[in-house]
Scaffold this motif. Structure first.
Motif, PDB file in Angstrom:
ATOM      1  N   PRO A 129     -84.965 -50.514  91.948  1.00 36.65           N
ATOM      2  CA  PRO A 129     -83.667 -50.660  92.627  1.00 36.65           C
ATOM      3  C   PRO A 129     -83.387 -49.561  93.656  1.00 36.65           C
ATOM      4  O   PRO A 129     -82.548 -49.755  94.541  1.00 36.65           O
ATOM      5  CB  PRO A 129     -82.665 -50.604  91.465  1.00 36.65           C
ATOM      6  CG  PRO A 129     -83.437 -51.074  90.273  1.00 36.65           C
ATOM      7  CD  PRO A 129     -84.812 -50.515  90.477  1.00 36.65           C
ATOM      8  N   GLN A 130     -84.073 -48.435  93.521  1.00 37.06           N
ATOM      9  CA  GLN A 130     -83.872 -47.330  94.470  1.00 37.06           C
ATOM     10  C   GLN A 130     -84.923 -47.306  95.576  1.00 37.06           C
ATOM     11  O   GLN A 130     -84.871 -46.451  96.454  1.00 37.06           O
ATOM     12  CB  GLN A 130     -83.931 -45.993  93.727  1.00 37.06           C
ATOM     13  CG  GLN A 130     -82.942 -45.848  92.590  1.00 37.06           C
ATOM     14  CD  GLN A 130     -83.170 -44.563  91.814  1.00 37.06           C
ATOM     15  OE1 GLN A 130     -83.080 -43.466  92.372  1.00 37.06           O
ATOM     16  NE2 GLN A 130     -83.479 -44.689  90.534  1.00 37.06           N
ATOM     17  N   VAL A 131     -85.887 -48.236  95.524  1.00 38.82           N
ATOM     18  CA  VAL A 131     -87.027 -48.209  96.443  1.00 38.82           C
ATOM     19  C   VAL A 131     -86.821 -49.199  97.583  1.00 38.82           C
ATOM     20  O   VAL A 131     -86.457 -50.356  97.368  1.00 38.82           O
ATOM     21  CB  VAL A 131     -88.337 -48.534  95.690  1.00 38.82           C
ATOM     22  CG1 VAL A 131     -89.511 -48.618  96.663  1.00 38.82           C
ATOM     23  CG2 VAL A 131     -88.603 -47.473  94.621  1.00 38.82           C
ATOM     24  N   LEU A 154     -93.579 -53.981  92.280  1.00 36.78           N
ATOM     25  CA  LEU A 154     -93.644 -53.080  91.124  1.00 36.78           C
ATOM     26  C   LEU A 154     -93.437 -53.838  89.818  1.00 36.78           C
ATOM     27  O   LEU A 154     -94.143 -53.609  88.832  1.00 36.78           O
ATOM     28  CB  LEU A 154     -92.613 -51.960  91.272  1.00 36.78           C
ATOM     29  CG  LEU A 154     -92.802 -51.056  92.499  1.00 36.78           C
ATOM     30  CD1 LEU A 154     -91.637 -50.072  92.622  1.00 36.78           C
ATOM     31  CD2 LEU A 154     -94.125 -50.312  92.437  1.00 36.78           C
ATOM     32  N   SER A 155     -92.481 -54.745  89.795  1.00 34.91           N
ATOM     33  CA  SER A 155     -92.278 -55.535  88.582  1.00 34.91           C
ATOM     34  C   SER A 155     -93.421 -56.526  88.386  1.00 34.91           C
ATOM     35  O   SER A 155     -93.831 -56.799  87.253  1.00 34.91           O
ATOM     36  CB  SER A 155     -90.929 -56.259  88.629  1.00 34.91           C
ATOM     37  OG  SER A 155     -90.852 -57.113  89.755  1.00 34.91           O
ATOM     38  N   ASN A 197     -84.521 -41.707 100.842  1.00 27.23           N
ATOM     39  CA  ASN A 197     -84.930 -42.670 101.858  1.00 27.23           C
ATOM     40  C   ASN A 197     -85.628 -43.900 101.271  1.00 27.23           C
ATOM     41  O   ASN A 197     -86.087 -44.777 102.017  1.00 27.23           O
ATOM     42  CB  ASN A 197     -85.846 -41.995 102.879  1.00 27.23           C
ATOM     43  CG  ASN A 197     -85.124 -40.924 103.680  1.00 27.23           C
ATOM     44  OD1 ASN A 197     -84.266 -41.230 104.503  1.00 27.23           O
ATOM     45  ND2 ASN A 197     -85.437 -39.666 103.402  1.00 27.23           N
ATOM     46  N   GLY A 198     -85.719 -43.944  99.939  1.00 25.65           N
ATOM     47  CA  GLY A 198     -86.259 -45.121  99.286  1.00 25.65           C
ATOM     48  C   GLY A 198     -87.752 -45.331  99.490  1.00 25.65           C
ATOM     49  O   GLY A 198     -88.227 -46.472  99.453  1.00 25.65           O
ATOM     50  N   LEU A 199     -88.505 -44.262  99.656  1.00 24.84           N
ATOM     51  CA  LEU A 199     -89.944 -44.360  99.888  1.00 24.84           C
ATOM     52  C   LEU A 199     -90.702 -43.926  98.635  1.00 24.84           C
ATOM     53  O   LEU A 199     -90.558 -42.785  98.179  1.00 24.84           O
ATOM     54  CB  LEU A 199     -90.364 -43.479 101.063  1.00 24.84           C
ATOM     55  CG  LEU A 199     -89.661 -43.731 102.402  1.00 24.84           C
ATOM     56  CD1 LEU A 199     -90.164 -42.762 103.448  1.00 24.84           C
ATOM     57  CD2 LEU A 199     -89.833 -45.170 102.853  1.00 24.84           C
ATOM     58  N   LEU A 200     -91.509 -44.823  98.086  1.00 24.14           N
ATOM     59  CA  LEU A 200     -92.311 -44.517  96.910  1.00 24.14           C
ATOM     60  C   LEU A 200     -93.782 -44.585  97.293  1.00 24.14           C
ATOM     61  O   LEU A 200     -94.313 -45.661  97.571  1.00 24.14           O
ATOM     62  CB  LEU A 200     -92.012 -45.490  95.776  1.00 24.14           C
ATOM     63  CG  LEU A 200     -92.772 -45.224  94.466  1.00 24.14           C
ATOM     64  CD1 LEU A 200     -92.322 -43.899  93.829  1.00 24.14           C
ATOM     65  CD2 LEU A 200     -92.581 -46.386  93.481  1.00 24.14           C
ATOM     66  N   PHE A 201     -94.439 -43.429  97.296  1.00 30.63           N
ATOM     67  CA  PHE A 201     -95.855 -43.324  97.626  1.00 30.63           C
ATOM     68  C   PHE A 201     -96.643 -43.434  96.314  1.00 30.63           C
ATOM     69  O   PHE A 201     -96.530 -42.571  95.444  1.00 30.63           O
ATOM     70  CB  PHE A 201     -96.140 -41.990  98.313  1.00 30.63           C
ATOM     71  CG  PHE A 201     -95.326 -41.759  99.569  1.00 30.63           C
ATOM     72  CD1 PHE A 201     -95.847 -42.083 100.812  1.00 30.63           C
ATOM     73  CD2 PHE A 201     -94.032 -41.242  99.499  1.00 30.63           C
ATOM     74  CE1 PHE A 201     -95.098 -41.874 101.976  1.00 30.63           C
ATOM     75  CE2 PHE A 201     -93.281 -41.031 100.646  1.00 30.63           C
ATOM     76  CZ  PHE A 201     -93.813 -41.353 101.891  1.00 30.63           C
ATOM     77  N   THR A 202     -97.421 -44.496  96.162  1.00 29.61           N
ATOM     78  CA  THR A 202     -97.970 -44.830  94.853  1.00 29.61           C
ATOM     79  C   THR A 202     -99.423 -44.426  94.640  1.00 29.61           C
ATOM     80  O   THR A 202     -99.951 -44.610  93.544  1.00 29.61           O
ATOM     81  CB  THR A 202     -97.840 -46.342  94.599  1.00 29.61           C
ATOM     82  OG1 THR A 202     -98.410 -47.065  95.702  1.00 29.61           O
ATOM     83  CG2 THR A 202     -96.385 -46.735  94.431  1.00 29.61           C
TER      84      THR A 202
END
Length: 309
Positions: free
Chosen positions: A251-253, A270-271, A213-218
């Motif tokens: 690219p996957q987020v 992120l970058s 689902n492209g969710l990144l919990f940081t």
């Protein structure tokens, strides 16, 4: 404190639950609330006045604590078989009561790291997964001093919950049910989340990735405010390696979800995070003293709270 240093909005109406209105609003950080970014999110009204809950997408909820200066955000991620609670917040409100009303699925707790403002409710839960580090095991013993510091002057906006005992407030010990590691996956039923080891902020810091689902919990690896990188447990080299690791996932987020202040950010951050920390370490950017022995380093809208040079 991990709040934004610039005002994000003019206070037109400070709306809080009736039981929290009695205490005068202190000057400073909470005058900027509610943050305008929350207007784009769907509010879920709950019966725990310490928290505000926002729906990120079906089955994913941000649990926000706007009445304490850390403005901690925990996340409930619900599958068809079980749920993960990613962090348990300050331990001031009853997060167990809240999330068990939101889902009937069994709940596993997983912490982005074990600083006290993210593990305050751990002791309320039977199943807590922990990274296999000495730092995690030490923090699982709890702490009164760290918890009490969160109640200092101008740290609380409005009254504390009626059932809360300020004098006895501590981060209670919790039991680690199972040790987990980088790459560990949890199948929630219809949704899988994966641990991405991101040490640096702490030795046990992780991100959580819902790849499908492209969710990144940081957690505290990224949030929209000065990121704490000054404490004894911080490893700067490890932090740089970790932000490069999550930037490679961009690219996957679809959405980046941090653990303080505002729950959603674009993956492009992120970058920017990688560039910012590398330039700061090279001596570039603006520097401003912030308290004894610390300084805020900022470049291109990304800021870090670091030891003064």
């Amino acid at each position: 404190m991990k709040r934004l240093l610039t005002c994000l909005g003019v206070l037109l109406a400070f709306v809080i639950a009736p039981s929290l209105r009695a205490q005068a609003i202190p000057a400073g950080w909470c005058r900027a609330l509610p943050r305008p970014e929350y207007r784009s999110l769907e509010r879920v009204f709950v019966h725990e006045p310490w928290f505000e809950v926002y729906k990120i997408e079906p089955g994913v909820f941000a649990i926000y604590e706007p009445h304490q200066a850390e403005e901690v955000i925990s996340y409930l991620i619900i599958g068809t078989k079980q749920a993960v609670l990613f962090d348990t917040g300050m331990g001031i409100g009853d997060i167990h009561s809240l999330v068990t009303r939101m889902t009937s699925r069994p709940i596993v707790v997983l912490n982005s790291h074990t600083h006290n403002d993210h593990v305050g409710g751990n002791s309320q839960f039977e199943f807590v997964f922990g990274m296999d580090t000495a730092f995690t095991r030490a923090n699982a013993k709890g702490s009164r001093e760290d918890a009490q510091a969160e109640l200092g002057p101008d740290m609380v906006c409005g009254d504390l919950p009626k059932t809360f005992n300020r004098a006895s407030y501590s981060t209670k010990p919790w039991k680690i049910s199972m040790a987990v590691h980088d790459g560990f996956k949890i199948n929630l039923g219809g949704r899988t989340v994966e641990i991405i080891g991101t040490p640096g902020h702490t030795p046990d810091a992780i991100c959580l990735f819902d790849r499908a689902n492209g969710l990144l919990f940081t957690g505290d690896t990224y949030y929209p405010a000065p990121i704490w990188l000054y404490r004894p447990e911080t490893d700067m080299d490890a932090y740089v390696a970790s932000v490069k690791k999550i930037a490679a996932l961009a690219p996957q987020v679809k959405t980046v979800l941090g653990a303080h202040n505002i729950p959603v950010a674009e993956p492009a951050v992120l970058s920017k995070l990688v560039v910012a920390i590398e330039q700061v370490r090279a001596g570039k950017g603006d520097v401003k003293a912030e308290g004894e022995g610390k300084a805020i380093h900022e470049i291109d809208g990304i800021a870090f709270l670091m030891k003064a040079q």
